[in-house]
Design a protein around this motif. Sequence first.
Motif, PDB file in Angstrom:
ATOM      1  N   LYS A  80      55.593  -0.059   3.222  1.00 40.86           N
ATOM      2  CA  LYS A  80      56.902  -0.561   2.504  1.00 40.86           C
ATOM      3  C   LYS A  80      57.966   0.515   2.650  1.00 40.86           C
ATOM      4  O   LYS A  80      59.325   0.472   2.910  1.00 40.86           O
ATOM      5  N   GLY A  81      57.533   2.001   3.063  1.00 42.52           N
ATOM      6  CA  GLY A  81      58.284   2.916   3.128  1.00 42.52           C
ATOM      7  C   GLY A  81      58.932   3.794   1.911  1.00 42.52           C
ATOM      8  O   GLY A  81      59.812   4.304   1.899  1.00 42.52           O
ATOM      9  N   LEU A  82      58.164   3.500   1.096  1.00 42.30           N
ATOM     10  CA  LEU A  82      58.244   3.880  -0.349  1.00 42.30           C
ATOM     11  C   LEU A  82      57.888   5.339  -0.477  1.00 42.30           C
ATOM     12  O   LEU A  82      56.998   5.776   0.397  1.00 42.30           O
ATOM     13  N   HIS A  83      58.257   6.176  -1.053  1.00 44.70           N
ATOM     14  CA  HIS A  83      57.883   7.565  -1.203  1.00 44.70           C
ATOM     15  C   HIS A  83      56.625   7.939  -2.130  1.00 44.70           C
ATOM     16  O   HIS A  83      56.578   7.396  -3.348  1.00 44.70           O
ATOM     17  N   VAL A  84      55.615   8.191  -1.402  1.00 43.57           N
ATOM     18  CA  VAL A  84      54.068   8.051  -2.070  1.00 43.57           C
ATOM     19  C   VAL A  84      53.580   9.439  -1.736  1.00 43.57           C
ATOM     20  O   VAL A  84      53.601  10.019  -0.950  1.00 43.57           O
ATOM     21  N   HIS A  85      52.829   9.712  -3.003  1.00 40.81           N
ATOM     22  CA  HIS A  85      51.822  10.929  -2.744  1.00 40.81           C
ATOM     23  C   HIS A  85      50.554  10.677  -2.164  1.00 40.81           C
ATOM     24  O   HIS A  85      49.943   9.479  -2.693  1.00 40.81           O
ATOM     25  N   PRO A  86      50.061  11.424  -1.147  1.00 33.64           N
ATOM     26  CA  PRO A  86      48.877  10.917  -0.726  1.00 33.64           C
ATOM     27  C   PRO A  86      47.375  11.234  -1.774  1.00 33.64           C
ATOM     28  O   PRO A  86      47.752  11.845  -2.913  1.00 33.64           O
ATOM     29  N   MET A  87      46.654  10.508  -1.660  1.00 31.96           N
ATOM     30  CA  MET A  87      45.493  10.405  -2.532  1.00 31.96           C
ATOM     31  C   MET A  87      44.816  11.957  -2.863  1.00 31.96           C
ATOM     32  O   MET A  87      44.497  12.564  -1.820  1.00 31.96           O
ATOM     33  N   ASP A  88      44.823  12.466  -3.960  1.00 28.23           N
ATOM     34  CA  ASP A  88      44.130  13.743  -4.460  1.00 28.23           C
ATOM     35  C   ASP A  88      42.585  13.403  -4.979  1.00 28.23           C
ATOM     36  O   ASP A  88      42.593  12.945  -6.113  1.00 28.23           O
ATOM     37  N   LYS A  89      41.855  13.534  -4.272  1.00 28.54           N
ATOM     38  CA  LYS A  89      40.493  13.449  -4.524  1.00 28.54           C
ATOM     39  C   LYS A  89      40.030  14.276  -5.576  1.00 28.54           C
ATOM     40  O   LYS A  89      38.902  13.887  -6.483  1.00 28.54           O
ATOM     41  N   ALA A  90      40.419  15.313  -5.894  1.00 26.29           N
ATOM     42  CA  ALA A  90      40.147  16.281  -7.008  1.00 26.29           C
ATOM     43  C   ALA A  90      40.375  15.724  -8.238  1.00 26.29           C
ATOM     44  O   ALA A  90      40.047  16.354  -9.098  1.00 26.29           O
ATOM     45  N   LYS A  91      41.348  14.681  -8.302  1.00 25.20           N
ATOM     46  CA  LYS A  91      41.853  14.229  -9.768  1.00 25.20           C
ATOM     47  C   LYS A  91      41.334  12.855  -9.705  1.00 25.20           C
ATOM     48  O   LYS A  91      41.854  12.036 -10.734  1.00 25.20           O
ATOM     49  N   ILE A  92      40.338  12.386  -9.347  1.00 18.76           N
ATOM     50  CA  ILE A  92      39.443  11.158  -9.419  1.00 18.76           C
ATOM     51  C   ILE A  92      38.486  11.111 -10.316  1.00 18.76           C
ATOM     52  O   ILE A  92      37.365  11.943  -9.987  1.00 18.76           O
ATOM     53  N   PRO A  93      38.483  10.527 -11.580  1.00 22.88           N
ATOM     54  CA  PRO A  93      37.363  10.823 -12.684  1.00 22.88           C
ATOM     55  C   PRO A  93      36.213   9.918 -12.129  1.00 22.88           C
ATOM     56  O   PRO A  93      36.236   8.912 -11.289  1.00 22.88           O
ATOM     57  N   GLY A  94      34.906  10.460 -12.445  1.00 20.39           N
ATOM     58  CA  GLY A  94      33.812   9.708 -12.320  1.00 20.39           C
ATOM     59  C   GLY A  94      33.131   9.500 -13.892  1.00 20.39           C
ATOM     60  O   GLY A  94      33.083  10.361 -14.695  1.00 20.39           O
ATOM     61  N   CYS A  95      32.567   8.422 -13.793  1.00 20.61           N
ATOM     62  CA  CYS A  95      31.845   7.812 -15.241  1.00 20.61           C
ATOM     63  C   CYS A  95      30.334   7.356 -14.836  1.00 20.61           C
ATOM     64  O   CYS A  95      30.320   6.545 -13.981  1.00 20.61           O
ATOM     65  N   THR A  96      29.555   7.643 -15.750  1.00 21.16           N
ATOM     66  CA  THR A  96      28.081   7.160 -15.796  1.00 21.16           C
ATOM     67  C   THR A  96      27.918   6.619 -16.984  1.00 21.16           C
ATOM     68  O   THR A  96      28.190   7.208 -18.093  1.00 21.16           O
ATOM     69  N   TYR A  97      27.463   5.465 -17.176  1.00 20.94           N
ATOM     70  CA  TYR A  97      27.456   4.602 -18.384  1.00 20.94           C
ATOM     71  C   TYR A  97      26.025   4.346 -19.190  1.00 20.94           C
ATOM     72  O   TYR A  97      25.633   3.570 -19.502  1.00 20.94           O
ATOM     73  N   CYS A  98      25.232   5.508 -18.792  1.00 16.47           N
ATOM     74  CA  CYS A  98      24.036   5.463 -19.268  1.00 16.47           C
ATOM     75  C   CYS A  98      24.042   5.845 -20.820  1.00 16.47           C
ATOM     76  O   CYS A  98      25.184   6.069 -21.390  1.00 16.47           O
ATOM     77  N   ASN A  99      22.979   6.069 -21.432  1.00 19.58           N
ATOM     78  CA  ASN A  99      22.943   6.735 -23.078  1.00 19.58           C
ATOM     79  C   ASN A  99      22.252   7.809 -22.900  1.00 19.58           C
ATOM     80  O   ASN A  99      20.848   8.104 -22.805  1.00 19.58           O
ATOM     81  N   PRO A 100      22.890   9.307 -22.881  1.00 16.99           N
ATOM     82  CA  PRO A 100      24.415   9.343 -23.437  1.00 16.99           C
ATOM     83  C   PRO A 100      25.185   9.072 -22.096  1.00 16.99           C
ATOM     84  O   PRO A 100      24.938   9.207 -20.983  1.00 16.99           O
ATOM     85  N   GLN A 101      26.583   8.745 -22.204  1.00 14.98           N
ATOM     86  CA  GLN A 101      27.716   8.575 -21.432  1.00 14.98           C
ATOM     87  C   GLN A 101      27.849   9.832 -20.878  1.00 14.98           C
ATOM     88  O   GLN A 101      27.765  10.990 -21.517  1.00 14.98           O
ATOM     89  N   VAL A 102      28.286   9.947 -19.485  1.00 14.20           N
ATOM     90  CA  VAL A 102      28.848  10.997 -18.673  1.00 14.20           C
ATOM     91  C   VAL A 102      30.315  10.819 -18.245  1.00 14.20           C
ATOM     92  O   VAL A 102      30.523   9.653 -17.525  1.00 14.20           O
ATOM     93  N   ALA A 103      31.050  11.756 -18.198  1.00 14.28           N
ATOM     94  CA  ALA A 103      32.394  11.725 -17.694  1.00 14.28           C
ATOM     95  C   ALA A 103      32.647  12.979 -17.229  1.00 14.28           C
ATOM     96  O   ALA A 103      32.691  14.128 -17.681  1.00 14.28           O
ATOM     97  N   SER A 104      33.439  12.998 -15.831  1.00 21.38           N
ATOM     98  CA  SER A 104      33.999  14.197 -15.438  1.00 21.38           C
ATOM     99  C   SER A 104      35.437  14.090 -14.263  1.00 21.38           C
ATOM    100  O   SER A 104      35.352  12.991 -13.973  1.00 21.38           O
ATOM    101  N   VAL A 105      35.935  15.195 -14.193  1.00 24.10           N
ATOM    102  CA  VAL A 105      36.968  15.060 -13.494  1.00 24.10           C
ATOM    103  C   VAL A 105      37.195  16.607 -12.932  1.00 24.10           C
ATOM    104  O   VAL A 105      37.142  17.540 -13.618  1.00 24.10           O
ATOM    105  N   GLY A 106      37.604  16.739 -11.546  1.00 20.34           N
ATOM    106  CA  GLY A 106      37.923  18.198 -11.060  1.00 20.34           C
ATOM    107  C   GLY A 106      36.618  18.924 -10.676  1.00 20.34           C
ATOM    108  O   GLY A 106      35.520  18.376 -10.646  1.00 20.34           O
ATOM    109  N   LEU A 107      36.968  20.283 -10.687  1.00 18.89           N
ATOM    110  CA  LEU A 107      35.610  21.314 -10.341  1.00 18.89           C
ATOM    111  C   LEU A 107      34.722  21.253 -11.276  1.00 18.89           C
ATOM    112  O   LEU A 107      35.040  21.447 -12.608  1.00 18.89           O
ATOM    113  N   THR A 108      33.352  21.548 -10.893  1.00 18.77           N
ATOM    114  CA  THR A 108      32.361  21.856 -11.699  1.00 18.77           C
ATOM    115  C   THR A 108      32.262  23.628 -11.829  1.00 18.77           C
ATOM    116  O   THR A 108      33.207  24.044 -11.187  1.00 18.77           O
TER     117      THR A 108
END
Length: 472
Positions: free
Chosen positions: A341-369
Amino acid sequence: MSDTSYDIIIIGGGPGGYVAAIRAAQLGFKTAVVEKSHLGGICLNWGCIPTKALLRSAEIYHYMEHAKDYGLSASGVGFDINAVIQRSRGVASQLSTGVGFLMKKNKIDVIWGKATLSAPGKLKVEAAENAPKGALGGGDYAAKNIIIATGARPRALPGIEPDKKLIWTYFEALKPDRMPKSLLVMGSGAIGIEFASFYRTLGAEVTVVEVMPQILPVEDHEIAAHVRKRLEKQGMKILTDAKVAGVKKNADSVTATVVTKDGKSQEITADRMISAVGVQGNIEGLGLEALGVKTDRGCIVTDGLGRTNVPGLYAIGDVAGPPMLAHKAEHEGVICVEGIKGLHVHPMDKAKIPGCTYCNPQVASVGLTENKAKEAGRKIRVGRFPFIGNGKAIALGEPEGLVKTIFDAETGELIGAHMVGAEVTELIQGFVVAMNLETTEEDLMHTVFPHPTLSETMHESVLDAYGRVIHT
């Protein structure tokens, strides 16, 4: 513009595809989605959603089995695996139907069939057999912009290919013909561990084999170690630094030869085996080669806005590379369409995409280990806070867990957050927002967290990184 000509056509009606279509319609584009089987894609029909429904059933069953821990009594506790599966499929069906409603609401055409790029800006669609009566189907279509969002499928290892009976992918694991008494899971990423957790909770003897030194290989080492300890406490057997070297199929079971890093081997027999060794993008049969579309390691090469090397052709989601997550695909879809469309957008920053695992116990993370931050040469400060120091966690009967935060020691920037414990998949977004706002430790320390909540563990972890923790 003819009935078969559009501003944007999206190939694939999964999370990336249908979200991109809705955003395109909002921006005034004449839009169509080509889908060959189910709106909502793998995520809604065979992945994210139905697995969470199964895991919820397992969670409730677990609580019923441990009713006495809460001063309650429950007798004759059991489950009907067919009813559990039926509930899961019902949830998936409801959401897939909902996507269809959203397509109609936003005046988006759904073309039922398999699409092939016949020329720049042109598609040939082979009609789907399961197309709704009277729906658009096979034929030639054109669009100024074409977005590929065809998702991914389970990866198979040579010689250990799933056969849908004894060796399952997540498709068969979601709809078992019967409840297996024993299960071997090859791979300990999110998919493998979630199914291992589900079947173990319902009583199956579960063995997990992982070729890497730790389970959940992309997670922080401390978090992964915590999960492993908890799963083994539940009776799960876990072998790391090990691989399935071969599988023998018996009449109604499999016998796997497992070889460890030190060269020792053992045979493990189980009723069923799940192959959970990752997924691969669906890039075959699209006509990419004829158009000269650049690919790399099974994915379509794009820039941060979804653009390929061919003008007017875009790719989002799993086919555009890792992380192969539904929420990444959705955000990529929005970025891609807004860029068109031509709108001003920021490229995807993959370093800020969270990940989740729904086992017991649950796990969630974002960014660098912690290890990745050190490997990058970052000077860091690390904070930790255990759930046992949190009043809400103790009241919930969920005192086992950990929140770990990682800061740049020189700037105070939050560069990583890692969590394990009850409901952490709902908590992680607080840290994701903080990172997107380029929050520093000072901002987080001055934020008031409500009491009593599990979110207070997040605050305390930040305080711990700077020697100010209160409740340990």
